[in-house]
Design an enzyme around this catalytic site. Sequence first.
Site, PDB file in Angstrom:
ATOM      1  N   ASP A  50       0.940  -1.183  -0.109  1.00  0.00           N
ATOM      2  CA  ASP A  50      -0.054  -0.153   0.090  1.00  0.00           C
ATOM      3  C   ASP A  50       0.697   1.251   0.180  1.00  0.00           C
ATOM      4  OD1 ASP A  50       0.876  -0.480   2.604  1.00  0.00           O
ATOM      5  OD2 ASP A  50      -0.921  -0.793   3.549  1.00  0.00           O
ATOM      6  N   HIS A  72      -7.072  -4.517  10.282  1.00  0.00           N
ATOM      7  CA  HIS A  72      -6.788  -4.365   9.019  1.00  0.00           C
ATOM      8  C   HIS A  72      -5.729  -5.207   8.389  1.00  0.00           C
ATOM      9  CE1 HIS A  72      -4.600  -0.142   9.516  1.00  0.00           C
ATOM     10  NE2 HIS A  72      -3.762  -1.227   9.305  1.00  0.00           N
ATOM     11  N   GLU A 121      -9.538  -1.847   5.219  1.00  0.00           N
ATOM     12  CA  GLU A 121     -10.068  -1.685   6.732  1.00  0.00           C
ATOM     13  C   GLU A 121     -11.444  -2.521   6.957  1.00  0.00           C
ATOM     14  OE1 GLU A 121      -8.501   0.122   8.537  1.00  0.00           O
ATOM     15  OE2 GLU A 121      -7.684   2.183   7.573  1.00  0.00           O
TER      16      GLU A 121
HETATM   17  C1  GLP Z   1      -0.185   0.236   8.517  1.00  0.00           C
HETATM   18  C2  GLP Z   1      -0.028  -0.388   7.275  1.00  0.00           C
HETATM   19  C3  GLP Z   1      -0.177  -2.156   7.291  1.00  0.00           C
HETATM   20  C4  GLP Z   1       0.356  -2.268   8.763  1.00  0.00           C
HETATM   21  C5  GLP Z   1      -0.073  -1.673   9.963  1.00  0.00           C
HETATM   22  C6  GLP Z   1       0.545  -2.294  11.125  1.00  0.00           C
HETATM   23  O1  GLP Z   1      -1.596   0.479   8.717  1.00  0.00           O
HETATM   24  N1  GLP Z   1      -0.648  -0.239   6.154  1.00  0.00           N
HETATM   25  O2  GLP Z   1       0.186  -2.666   6.330  1.00  0.00           O
HETATM   26  O3  GLP Z   1       0.124  -3.761   8.976  1.00  0.00           O
HETATM   27  O4  GLP Z   1       0.297  -0.241   9.693  1.00  0.00           O
HETATM   28  O5  GLP Z   1       1.548  -1.085  11.399  1.00  0.00           O
HETATM   29  P1  GLP Z   1       2.673  -1.670  12.801  1.00  0.00           P
HETATM   30  O6  GLP Z   1       3.483  -2.617  12.335  1.00  0.00           O
HETATM   31  O7  GLP Z   1       3.380  -0.028  12.893  1.00  0.00           O
HETATM   32  O8  GLP Z   1       1.702  -2.011  13.961  1.00  0.00           O
END
Ligand code: GLP
Length: 266
Positions: A85, A160, A165
């Site tokens: 993304d 998500h 979402e």
């Molecule tokens: C963002 C990304 C996701 C990721 C999420 C969790 O939303 N788009 O792909 O899984 O963050 O992030 P973290 O690893 O910082 O908890």
Amino acid sequence: MEPGAPDGGKQGTSSSSRLPVTVHTTAAAACGAIASEVAELVQAQPAAALGLATGSTMVGVYAALLRVAAERDVSLSQVRTFNLDEYLGLPPESPASFRAFMEAHLFEAAGLSGEQVAFPVSPYADANGSSARSARAFEAAIEGAGGVELQLLGLGGNGHIAFNEPGSRFDSRTREVELAPRTRADAAASFGSLEAVPRRAVTMGVGTILEARRIRIVALGEHKAEIVARLVAGAAGDEVPASFLAGHADVQLHVDAAAASRLSAG
Ligand code: GLP
């Protein structure tokens, strides 16, 4: 069946409920296990197509991957990568873009650049309709590479995956989406303020993700314990998009002891 118990750094695996979960004692052990699997894959298939994720969880995963690859003399420089993304509407120089994240944590050190690395949208695109075209091109590029061999995923606090979402369909494809309030709040620290967090992004779809041959999802830390417990208990449906992964033939959720702390023992 009960989830695997922490076991001093080795893996405790079980096919609990619907999503197979592996509990590691520490975050470092979880990152090391994933890194090892990716390095093994790249050793066997130097030009493998890898699906990549961003987020704080992935910082440790990529550090471990670079370390393990160096130790085993595995070159990452021939792989193709497809990131899950990217935000819409960021200025090209923004250090908060996922492209900048990937440069800093993996691409530069691994020697990856140019057409080897793909994102579903360029970070400087605006939300004026151009995203549909780049989303289609992205899907075509994945297909052209023969599909994604191994997809890395983090887990959002609201369940998500990528930016799919709650409410996302199981068969959704790469598309422009609006970010959930919780997702924007979680990202506020990276942007300096909530107001600075983009409202829209382009994400690989759930259906796109499910086409990867292997899926490895990682959740670390106490703040992920609640969503991990819901997921492993078999939460189903579009309110927890990660639950759609349970139907995949080769999926594995890797957690550390803190993220596993609300898993019930039986
Ligand atoms: C963002 C990304 C996701 C990721 C999420 C969790 O939303 N788009 O792909 O899984 O963050 O992030 P973290 O690893 O910082 O908890």
